[in-house]
Design a protein around this motif. Structure first.
Motif, PDB file in Angstrom:
ATOM      1  N   UNK A  78       0.821  -1.214   0.000  1.00 31.74           N
ATOM      2  CA  UNK A  78       0.000   0.000   0.000  1.00 31.74           C
ATOM      3  C   UNK A  78       0.853   1.261   0.000  1.00 31.74           C
ATOM      4  N   UNK A  79       2.064   1.170   0.513  1.00 33.69           N
ATOM      5  CA  UNK A  79       2.947   2.325   0.541  1.00 33.69           C
ATOM      6  C   UNK A  79       3.282   2.841  -0.849  1.00 33.69           C
ATOM      7  N   UNK A  80       3.395   1.945  -1.808  1.00 27.92           N
ATOM      8  CA  UNK A  80       3.715   2.358  -3.180  1.00 27.92           C
ATOM      9  C   UNK A  80       2.543   3.111  -3.806  1.00 27.92           C
ATOM     10  N   UNK A  81       1.332   2.671  -3.517  1.00 31.55           N
ATOM     11  CA  UNK A  81       0.151   3.380  -4.027  1.00 31.55           C
ATOM     12  C   UNK A  81       0.010   4.748  -3.366  1.00 31.55           C
ATOM     13  N   UNK A  82       0.341   4.835  -2.081  1.00 27.96           N
ATOM     14  CA  UNK A  82       0.281   6.125  -1.386  1.00 27.96           C
ATOM     15  C   UNK A  82       1.289   7.105  -1.985  1.00 27.96           C
ATOM     16  N   UNK A  83       2.481   6.624  -2.322  1.00 27.33           N
ATOM     17  CA  UNK A  83       3.495   7.473  -2.951  1.00 27.33           C
ATOM     18  C   UNK A  83       2.975   7.994  -4.288  1.00 27.33           C
ATOM     19  N   UNK A  84       2.363   7.121  -5.072  1.00 31.47           N
ATOM     20  CA  UNK A  84       1.823   7.528  -6.370  1.00 31.47           C
ATOM     21  C   UNK A  84       0.774   8.621  -6.189  1.00 31.47           C
ATOM     22  N   UNK A  85      -0.144   8.423  -5.271  1.00 36.28           N
ATOM     23  CA  UNK A  85      -1.218   9.401  -5.065  1.00 36.28           C
ATOM     24  C   UNK A  85      -0.658  10.763  -4.632  1.00 36.28           C
ATOM     25  N   UNK A  86       0.273  10.760  -3.692  1.00 34.43           N
ATOM     26  CA  UNK A  86       0.870  12.027  -3.241  1.00 34.43           C
ATOM     27  C   UNK A  86       1.601  12.727  -4.380  1.00 34.43           C
ATOM     28  N   UNK A  87       2.377  11.971  -5.128  1.00 38.21           N
ATOM     29  CA  UNK A  87       3.149  12.552  -6.225  1.00 38.21           C
ATOM     30  C   UNK A  87       2.236  13.089  -7.318  1.00 38.21           C
ATOM     31  N   UNK A  88       1.184  12.354  -7.650  1.00 36.98           N
ATOM     32  CA  UNK A  88       0.251  12.823  -8.679  1.00 36.98           C
ATOM     33  C   UNK A  88      -0.330  14.183  -8.302  1.00 36.98           C
ATOM     34  N   UNK A  89      -0.802  14.287  -7.079  1.00 39.01           N
ATOM     35  CA  UNK A  89      -1.434  15.530  -6.630  1.00 39.01           C
ATOM     36  C   UNK A  89      -0.438  16.692  -6.618  1.00 39.01           C
ATOM     37  N   UNK A  90       0.758  16.452  -6.085  1.00 39.60           N
ATOM     38  CA  UNK A  90       1.762  17.520  -6.015  1.00 39.60           C
ATOM     39  C   UNK A  90       2.221  17.936  -7.417  1.00 39.60           C
ATOM     40  N   UNK A  91       2.424  16.982  -8.294  1.00 33.78           N
ATOM     41  CA  UNK A  91       2.875  17.291  -9.651  1.00 33.78           C
ATOM     42  C   UNK A  91       1.783  18.031 -10.415  1.00 33.78           C
ATOM     43  N   UNK A  92       0.537  17.615 -10.264  1.00 31.04           N
ATOM     44  CA  UNK A  92      -0.568  18.342 -10.913  1.00 31.04           C
ATOM     45  C   UNK A  92      -0.614  19.792 -10.437  1.00 31.04           C
ATOM     46  N   UNK A  93      -0.432  20.014  -9.137  1.00 33.09           N
ATOM     47  CA  UNK A  93      -0.431  21.379  -8.589  1.00 33.09           C
ATOM     48  C   UNK A  93       0.757  22.180  -9.105  1.00 33.09           C
ATOM     49  N   UNK A  94       1.923  21.549  -9.197  1.00 31.19           N
ATOM     50  CA  UNK A  94       3.100  22.212  -9.744  1.00 31.19           C
ATOM     51  C   UNK A  94       2.838  22.637 -11.188  1.00 31.19           C
ATOM     52  N   UNK A  95       2.247  21.749 -11.975  1.00 30.29           N
ATOM     53  CA  UNK A  95       1.988  22.066 -13.382  1.00 30.29           C
ATOM     54  C   UNK A  95       0.975  23.205 -13.530  1.00 30.29           C
ATOM     55  N   UNK A  96       0.011  23.264 -12.637  1.00 34.19           N
ATOM     56  CA  UNK A  96      -0.938  24.385 -12.664  1.00 34.19           C
ATOM     57  C   UNK A  96      -0.184  25.705 -12.444  1.00 34.19           C
ATOM     58  N   UNK A  97       0.734  25.709 -11.470  1.00 38.59           N
ATOM     59  CA  UNK A  97       1.533  26.911 -11.224  1.00 38.59           C
ATOM     60  C   UNK A  97       2.386  27.274 -12.437  1.00 38.59           C
ATOM     61  N   UNK A  98       2.999  26.292 -13.059  1.00 39.03           N
ATOM     62  CA  UNK A  98       3.843  26.555 -14.217  1.00 39.03           C
ATOM     63  C   UNK A  98       3.015  27.061 -15.399  1.00 39.03           C
ATOM     64  N   UNK A  99       1.812  26.545 -15.558  1.00 36.22           N
ATOM     65  CA  UNK A  99       0.943  26.974 -16.646  1.00 36.22           C
ATOM     66  C   UNK A  99       0.431  28.400 -16.461  1.00 36.22           C
ATOM     67  N   UNK A 100       0.371  28.841 -15.203  1.00 37.09           N
ATOM     68  CA  UNK A 100      -0.147  30.184 -14.912  1.00 37.09           C
ATOM     69  C   UNK A 100       0.935  31.253 -14.945  1.00 37.09           C
ATOM     70  N   UNK A 101       2.157  30.873 -15.241  1.00 40.28           N
ATOM     71  CA  UNK A 101       3.246  31.869 -15.308  1.00 40.28           C
ATOM     72  C   UNK A 101       3.179  32.631 -16.596  1.00 40.28           C
TER      73      UNK A 101
END
Length: 153
Positions: free
Chosen positions: A130-153
């Motif tokens: 389950x730890x591997x799935x938790x890592x995926x979920x956290x990374x997906x959310x953080x990366x999506x948020x990062x990309x939103x910030x980069x797109x708004x520059x």
């Protein structure tokens, strides 16, 4: 722009984030971003990611199988624009390695996660599946948020 993800051995968390970022960037047409990953240690240099990371990544549509572990180098502090660490210890280690005149910005990946209570991507290496799935979920959310910030520059 060049973004590097960093964890301890570069076989679980950082290659997972690397693969997620590649796929998400392609889907969003962010062709100007290059991704890489590395570890603060050299324990696994030249190895592919942990089989469990590869398997769980594939279940979520991410290909980690072609990635190979490397160690963070002094050159990375000049070649990368953004170095994102997976946890507090890696963050401190990267800061300690950083040359005074380095040009890369160093942050924690979860600095971009909307849940500010989360501060560390937990290392799944010694834990259960389950730890591997938790890592995926956290990374997906953080990366999506990062990309939103980069797109708004």
């Amino acid at each position: 722009m060049k973004i590097m993800f960093v964890c301890l051995g570069n076989i679980c968390r950082s290659p997972t984030a690397h693969a997620i970022a590649i796929k998400r960037a392609i889907e969003q047409g962010l062709t100007y971003i290059e991704f890489s990953s590395s570890g603060t240690s050299g324990y696994h240099v030249g190895e592919h990611p942990d089989e469990r990371a590869i398997t769980h990544g594939a279940r979520h549509g991410y290909d980690l199988s072609r990635l190979t572990a490397q160690r963070l180098s002094q050159d990375d502090f000049y070649e990368q624009d953004l170095i994102l660490t997976m946890d507090e210890q890696n963050y401190r280690d990267v800061l300690a390695m950083q040359p005074e005149d380095a040009t890369a910005m160093i942050k924690r990946l979860l600095d971009y996660h909307p849940d500010h209570e989360l501060t560390q991507v937990p290392d799944p290496y010694y834990g259960g599946q389950a730890g591997f799935d938790a890592v995926i979920a956290m990374c997906e959310t953080a990366i999506d948020s990062l990309f939103i910030l980069l797109n708004n520059r």
